[in-house]
Write an enzyme that holds these catalytic residues in place. Sequence first.
Site, mmCIF file in Angstrom:
data_model
loop_
_atom_site.group_PDB
_atom_site.id
_atom_site.type_symbol
_atom_site.label_atom_id
_atom_site.label_comp_id
_atom_site.label_asym_id
_atom_site.label_seq_id
_atom_site.Cartn_x
_atom_site.Cartn_y
_atom_site.Cartn_z
ATOM 1 N N LYS A 188 38.211 -3.756 21.512
ATOM 2 C CA LYS A 188 39.522 -3.305 21.926
ATOM 3 C C LYS A 188 40.131 -4.763 22.626
ATOM 4 O O LYS A 188 39.340 -5.759 22.995
ATOM 5 C CB LYS A 188 39.570 -2.356 23.190
ATOM 6 C CG LYS A 188 40.662 -1.551 23.384
ATOM 7 C CD LYS A 188 40.835 -0.467 22.335
ATOM 8 C CE LYS A 188 42.311 0.155 22.862
ATOM 9 N NZ LYS A 188 42.769 1.404 21.983
ATOM 10 N N ASP A 212 48.145 0.067 20.126
ATOM 11 C CA ASP A 212 47.823 1.114 21.158
ATOM 12 C C ASP A 212 49.144 0.977 22.004
ATOM 13 O O ASP A 212 50.274 0.600 21.632
ATOM 14 C CB ASP A 212 46.546 0.410 21.976
ATOM 15 C CG ASP A 212 45.987 1.587 22.892
ATOM 16 O OD1 ASP A 212 45.310 2.187 22.360
ATOM 17 O OD2 ASP A 212 46.255 1.361 24.249
HETATM 18 P P1 NDP Z 1 52.928 4.462 23.423
HETATM 19 O O1 NDP Z 1 52.980 3.208 23.991
HETATM 20 O O2 NDP Z 1 53.449 4.514 22.078
HETATM 21 O O3 NDP Z 1 53.191 5.361 24.095
HETATM 22 C C1 NDP Z 1 52.614 5.620 25.519
HETATM 23 C C2 NDP Z 1 53.386 6.735 26.187
HETATM 24 O O4 NDP Z 1 52.661 7.040 27.412
HETATM 25 C C3 NDP Z 1 54.719 6.573 26.596
HETATM 26 O O5 NDP Z 1 55.436 7.645 26.675
HETATM 27 C C4 NDP Z 1 54.765 6.151 27.925
HETATM 28 O O6 NDP Z 1 55.686 6.060 28.977
HETATM 29 C C5 NDP Z 1 53.411 6.878 28.482
HETATM 30 N N1 NDP Z 1 52.698 5.927 29.504
HETATM 31 C C6 NDP Z 1 51.917 4.745 29.377
HETATM 32 N N2 NDP Z 1 51.399 4.388 30.478
HETATM 33 C C7 NDP Z 1 51.793 5.290 31.361
HETATM 34 C C8 NDP Z 1 51.514 5.319 32.601
HETATM 35 N N3 NDP Z 1 50.802 4.503 33.379
HETATM 36 N N4 NDP Z 1 52.108 6.261 33.451
HETATM 37 C C9 NDP Z 1 52.859 7.421 32.712
HETATM 38 N N5 NDP Z 1 53.022 7.257 31.508
HETATM 39 C C10 NDP Z 1 52.498 6.405 30.731
HETATM 40 O O7 NDP Z 1 51.276 4.285 23.269
HETATM 41 P P2 NDP Z 1 50.295 5.309 22.260
HETATM 42 O O8 NDP Z 1 51.114 6.498 21.977
HETATM 43 O O9 NDP Z 1 50.084 4.415 21.140
HETATM 44 O O10 NDP Z 1 49.045 5.827 23.067
HETATM 45 C C11 NDP Z 1 48.999 6.524 24.198
HETATM 46 C C12 NDP Z 1 47.624 6.833 24.253
HETATM 47 O O11 NDP Z 1 46.844 7.295 23.157
HETATM 48 C C13 NDP Z 1 46.659 5.791 25.090
HETATM 49 O O12 NDP Z 1 45.721 6.206 25.858
HETATM 50 C C14 NDP Z 1 46.144 4.984 23.837
HETATM 51 O O13 NDP Z 1 44.934 4.466 24.115
HETATM 52 C C15 NDP Z 1 45.805 6.296 22.942
HETATM 53 N N6 NDP Z 1 45.340 6.115 21.532
HETATM 54 C C16 NDP Z 1 46.485 5.547 20.750
HETATM 55 C C17 NDP Z 1 46.124 5.328 19.307
HETATM 56 C C18 NDP Z 1 46.988 4.915 18.518
HETATM 57 O O14 NDP Z 1 46.843 4.983 17.306
HETATM 58 N N7 NDP Z 1 48.424 4.507 19.028
HETATM 59 C C19 NDP Z 1 44.863 5.723 18.897
HETATM 60 C C20 NDP Z 1 43.928 6.478 19.726
HETATM 61 C C21 NDP Z 1 44.287 6.529 21.128
HETATM 62 P P3 NDP Z 1 56.665 4.825 29.186
HETATM 63 O O15 NDP Z 1 57.270 4.496 27.857
HETATM 64 O O16 NDP Z 1 57.583 5.224 30.302
HETATM 65 O O17 NDP Z 1 55.383 3.722 29.651
#
Ligand code: NDP
Length: 447
Positions: A128, A168
Site C-alpha cells: 500500500k 484508493d
Molecule cells: P474516494 O476518494 O473516491 O471517496 C472517499 C469518500 O469517503 C468520499 O466521499 C470522502 O468524502 C469520504 N471520506 C474520506 N475520508 C473521510 C473522512 N476522514 N471523514 C469523512 N469522510 C471521508 O475513495 P474510495 O471510494 O476509493 O475509497 C473509500 C474506502 O474504500 C477507503 O477506505 C478505501 O481504502 C477503500 N477501498 C477502496 C478501493 C478502491 O478500489 N478504490 C478498494 C478497496 C477498498 P470527502 O470527499 O468529503 O473527503
Amino acid sequence: MSTSDRIEEIYEQVKARNAGEPEFHQAAAEVFESLHVVLERHPGYFESGLIERLCEPERQIIFRVPWIDDQGNVHVNRGFRVQYNSVLGPYKGGLRFHPSVNLGIVKFLGFEQIFKNALTGLPIGGGKGGSDFDPKGRSEQEIMRFCQSFMTELHRHIGEYTDVPAGDIGVGGREIGYLFGQYKRLTNSYESGVLTGKGLTWGGSQVRKEATGYGAAYFVNEMAKTAGTSLEGRTAVVSGSGNVAIYAIEKIHQLGGTAIACSDSSGYIVDRKGLDVALLKEIKEVRRGRISEYVDERGDAEFFPGGNIWNVPCDVALPCATQNELDEDSAKTLVNNGVKIVAEGANMPTTPGGISVFRDAGVAFAPGKAANAGGVATSALEMQQNASRDSWHFDYTDERLAGIMADIHGRCVETAAEYGKPGDYIHGANIAGFVKVADAMFALGVI
Ligand code: NDP
C-alpha cells in the site's frame, strides 16, 4: 506457554516496534484474534518466526515529494510505499492521497491487503502507499504536478513483476493517468502492467472503476442468500460518495435493493425514493462537487450537515468512506433500528467496539478484506489482460467479478465453519487469508 500467551507476547512486540501507529495495532489485533483457533490446532505456524515475519513489512519506502502550486509556492509532502508481503505475487495495493496519511495508516492498509489479496485466489502479494497531499481545492495542473513529482521517486520501486499500485482515497482514473504518464516517460517503456485502474483506451480493464462497489454489493447479495433472503425490497445506507460508494449503490439497485442515503465529509443526504446514481456521478465524478448539491436538484431529498449517517434506519449498512467511521454507539443505533447485514466497503471502517455490538446482536458482518476485495481482484484481471495484450468485454468481466466474490464468500463461510466459528465472516476471512499466506511463507523459506 499457552497459545494465548504466545500470541499476546508477539502482539506486545508488534506494538512496541511500531509505537504510535494505532491503526496498525488495531488491524494486527483483529487478525491475531482470529489466529488463536488456528494456532491451537496447528502450533507449527509459530515456527521459523512466521508470525513475527508476517507483521514486519518486507520494505518500507518514505520519500520527499516537492511540488509547485499555481502561485509559484513550493510545497513539500511525504510519499510512502509499504511493500508488505510478496510470497503470493508482486506487491499489490492502492495509493491514498489524503492529509491524514502517515506510516501507520499505510501499514494498516498494507497488512490488511496481504490477507485480502490471498482471499481473492489470485497471484498477488500485499502492499500500500500514498501521501499526506490533500487534493481538495487543488487545480488540475497542481494535481498533475504533484502526481509527476510523486512518481519521479516511486518509479524506482515498482514494476510489473515487483509492485503494482492502484487507486484508493483521492486517487482515481485522473491521478492514475498522470502517474502512468510520468512512469512511461521516466522508463521509456509502455509497461501497462505497472499500474491498475488505467483508462479504457490505454490499458485499463472494463469494470475496474466499478469493481470495489459492485463487488461489495455482490458480497452482500451472497450474505442475504446464505441467510435465506435477498436484497429485493431492502433498504441500504452507504457512507461516502466516492468510487466505492457510488458503484455499491448502483449494484445494490440492480440487485433489487434501494440505497436511500450516502455522505461525504461535510454531511449526509437521504432520498427515500432511492438515490439517483446518475446525479451522484455528475456531482462527484464530473463536477467534483459536494454531496449537499444533490438536494438542489432532487426536491424530496434532505441534507444533514455534519450529521451521523448511521442514524438512518436501514436493512443493510455499507460503510464505504474511511477507517473507524462506524463506532460502538453508531452500531447500537443501527442494531436498534433493525439492521440485518453490515458489509465493509471501506478498509476497517468499523471500530472494535462496533464489531462487538454487531457480533453480540447476531448481525451478519463482513470485514473489508472480504467484502471490498472485488477492486483488487479486478486489478489482477487488468494485469492478466495487460500480460496477454487482450481486453475483455464489460459483461464478461462483471461475471468474473461476481464469480470471484461468490468464491470469496464461500471461502469465508467454509473456513469459519471448519474452525468452529460458523457464520463469523471475520474469522473466516482472516483464517483463510492467513493459512494461504503462511503456507507459502513456509514453502519459500526464511526470507
Ligand atoms: P474516494 O476518494 O473516491 O471517496 C472517499 C469518500 O469517503 C468520499 O466521499 C470522502 O468524502 C469520504 N471520506 C474520506 N475520508 C473521510 C473522512 N476522514 N471523514 C469523512 N469522510 C471521508 O475513495 P474510495 O471510494 O476509493 O475509497 C473509500 C474506502 O474504500 C477507503 O477506505 C478505501 O481504502 C477503500 N477501498 C477502496 C478501493 C478502491 O478500489 N478504490 C478498494 C478497496 C477498498 P470527502 O470527499 O468529503 O473527503
